[in-house]
Scaffold this motif. Sequence first.
Motif, mmCIF file in Angstrom:
data_model
loop_
_atom_site.group_PDB
_atom_site.id
_atom_site.type_symbol
_atom_site.label_atom_id
_atom_site.label_comp_id
_atom_site.label_asym_id
_atom_site.label_seq_id
_atom_site.Cartn_x
_atom_site.Cartn_y
_atom_site.Cartn_z
ATOM 1 N N ALA A 159 -7.329 0.736 -0.628
ATOM 2 C CA ALA A 159 -6.752 1.914 0.018
ATOM 3 C C ALA A 159 -7.209 2.007 1.472
ATOM 4 O O ALA A 159 -6.425 2.361 2.364
ATOM 5 N N ALA A 160 -8.480 1.682 1.730
ATOM 6 C CA ALA A 160 -8.988 1.716 3.099
ATOM 7 C C ALA A 160 -8.294 0.671 3.966
ATOM 8 O O ALA A 160 -7.995 0.921 5.137
ATOM 9 N N ILE A 161 -8.051 -0.504 3.388
ATOM 10 C CA ILE A 161 -7.355 -1.564 4.124
ATOM 11 C C ILE A 161 -5.965 -1.094 4.553
ATOM 12 O O ILE A 161 -5.574 -1.187 5.717
ATOM 13 N N CYS A 162 -5.213 -0.580 3.588
ATOM 14 C CA CYS A 162 -3.836 -0.154 3.876
ATOM 15 C C CYS A 162 -3.803 1.066 4.786
ATOM 16 O O CYS A 162 -2.985 1.144 5.710
ATOM 17 N N ALA A 163 -4.695 2.029 4.541
ATOM 18 C CA ALA A 163 -4.703 3.243 5.357
ATOM 19 C C ALA A 163 -5.031 2.925 6.810
ATOM 20 O O ALA A 163 -4.387 3.437 7.738
ATOM 21 N N GLY A 164 -6.021 2.070 7.030
ATOM 22 C CA GLY A 164 -6.369 1.690 8.392
ATOM 23 C C GLY A 164 -5.264 0.905 9.071
ATOM 24 O O GLY A 164 -4.980 1.091 10.259
ATOM 25 N N ARG A 180 -13.231 10.087 -6.520
ATOM 26 C CA ARG A 180 -14.335 9.724 -5.647
ATOM 27 C C ARG A 180 -14.009 8.526 -4.758
ATOM 28 O O ARG A 180 -14.262 8.544 -3.561
ATOM 29 N N GLY A 181 -13.458 7.450 -5.331
ATOM 30 C CA GLY A 181 -13.154 6.251 -4.557
ATOM 31 C C GLY A 181 -12.161 6.520 -3.446
ATOM 32 O O GLY A 181 -12.324 6.035 -2.317
ATOM 33 N N ASP A 182 -11.131 7.320 -3.746
ATOM 34 C CA ASP A 182 -10.138 7.660 -2.733
ATOM 35 C C ASP A 182 -10.729 8.573 -1.667
ATOM 36 O O ASP A 182 -10.406 8.454 -0.475
ATOM 37 N N PHE A 185 -17.508 0.224 5.493
ATOM 38 C CA PHE A 185 -18.225 1.392 5.011
ATOM 39 C C PHE A 185 -17.699 1.838 3.647
ATOM 40 O O PHE A 185 -18.475 2.290 2.807
ATOM 41 N N THR A 186 -16.392 1.731 3.420
ATOM 42 C CA THR A 186 -15.836 2.079 2.115
ATOM 43 C C THR A 186 -16.380 1.150 1.033
ATOM 44 O O THR A 186 -16.716 1.586 -0.075
ATOM 45 N N GLY A 229 0.789 -1.223 0.000
ATOM 46 C CA GLY A 229 0.000 0.000 0.000
ATOM 47 C C GLY A 229 0.819 1.270 0.000
ATOM 48 O O GLY A 229 0.262 2.353 -0.148
ATOM 49 N N VAL A 230 2.131 1.159 0.172
ATOM 50 C CA VAL A 230 2.981 2.349 0.205
ATOM 51 C C VAL A 230 2.900 3.120 -1.104
ATOM 52 O O VAL A 230 3.110 4.330 -1.146
ATOM 53 N N ARG A 231 2.589 2.418 -2.201
ATOM 54 C CA ARG A 231 2.542 3.067 -3.511
ATOM 55 C C ARG A 231 1.517 4.193 -3.550
ATOM 56 O O ARG A 231 1.640 5.119 -4.338
ATOM 57 N N HIS A 232 0.493 4.122 -2.708
ATOM 58 C CA HIS A 232 -0.517 5.180 -2.674
ATOM 59 C C HIS A 232 -0.211 6.102 -1.493
ATOM 60 O O HIS A 232 -1.081 6.396 -0.663
ATOM 61 N N TRP A 233 1.023 6.603 -1.447
ATOM 62 C CA TRP A 233 1.505 7.298 -0.262
ATOM 63 C C TRP A 233 0.754 8.596 0.018
ATOM 64 O O TRP A 233 0.585 8.980 1.177
ATOM 65 N N ARG A 234 0.280 9.301 -1.017
ATOM 66 C CA ARG A 234 -0.431 10.561 -0.788
ATOM 67 C C ARG A 234 -1.708 10.320 0.015
ATOM 68 O O ARG A 234 -2.035 11.093 0.924
ATOM 69 N N LEU A 235 -2.419 9.263 -0.318
ATOM 70 C CA LEU A 235 -3.655 8.954 0.402
ATOM 71 C C LEU A 235 -3.352 8.592 1.849
ATOM 72 O O LEU A 235 -4.030 9.058 2.781
ATOM 73 N N HIS A 236 -2.310 7.775 2.068
ATOM 74 C CA HIS A 236 -1.993 7.346 3.415
ATOM 75 C C HIS A 236 -1.516 8.509 4.277
ATOM 76 O O HIS A 236 -1.866 8.597 5.461
#
Length: 353
Positions: free
Chosen positions: A133-138, A263-265, A123-124, A66-73
């Motif tokens: 993204a929700a999995i990795c962020a959480g 929207r998804g992010d 919820f996501t 999930g590090v690849r989506h670093w801006r979201l995290h």
Amino acid sequence: MKRLKWPSWLPIDPYILLLLGTVGLAALLPARGTGAEVASGASTAAIAFLFFLYGARLSTREAMDGVRHWRLHLTVLACTFLLFPLLGLAARGLEPVFLSHDLYTGLLFLTLVPSTVQSSIAFTSMARGNVPAAICAGSFSSLVGIVLTPLLAAALLGGTGGGFSADSLLKIVLQLLVPFLAGQLLRRWIGGFVARHKKILGLVDRGSILLVVYTAFSEGMVQGIWHQVSPLRLGGLLAVEVVLLAVMLAATWYGSKALGFGRGDRIAIQFAGSKKSLASGLPMASVLFGAHASLAVLPLMLFHQMQLMVCAVIAKRRSRDPEAEPGPQSERPLSPDPAAASRISVGTGTRSG
């Protein structure tokens, strides 16, 4: 016979009812003397085992992917550990008119706790957002919170009478961080066992949290601190938490739009960045506050149930959004209804399996 199920129309998480029942038991039959020592020792062991399971369940490979989506995290982490605490500090001006000193300390601690994982995912998925993204962020939030929450507590609660000290930080390391790292190291050998028996171990998780709650509130009853909470103070706390949740939901939704997320992010950011984990917060509060933990966790318990009810409504509305496009990550929601989404949210605070 058809298995009994919790009515889908009832918005209260059944586990919250168990928590409230445990509080009632502590009020009627608090642990005293030798019983209190036994309960305290069992609670300490339960907390260590709980975080050992956290480590054994968290997939390191999944977290690294999930590090690849670093801006979201980074956005979720900023909401959880920067914006939330800033709002908590701003609420200091409400003391002592709306909040007593102890309730404000609990509210400030609430803002330092990491985000949830299970309910963020549920919820996501229900809202047809970015589930991976929700999995990795959480997961990142839970992992970072094990270290960052005690450090923030040392900086922000050291002078508030919460009982935080260098000894408390050492207890955090020994009771939370060391078992977590041990679980991570042993995951290679026990990860499969944990995954196969996740339902049984889930009961152990929940039982451990109930034991922590009973011990904390028993100490509070013996100390007589419940006489300090009046219905007016409790109403003030609820009002403050309503405003806090509303501000975070708006900030995560419109702030992520301003940052250029799709929207998804934005859905993943809103649900992962606006919630707080009861499962992670209760053990930490028990270590940090000791005999004062009962009042310290009250704001977190109230906020937790409130966020589930509000986010369930939001997720259901987002699922009917004409902009939602079915895809691999949203074709099959993880939780078909709000009550089911709330049922899985008071687990370990990390993704099982």
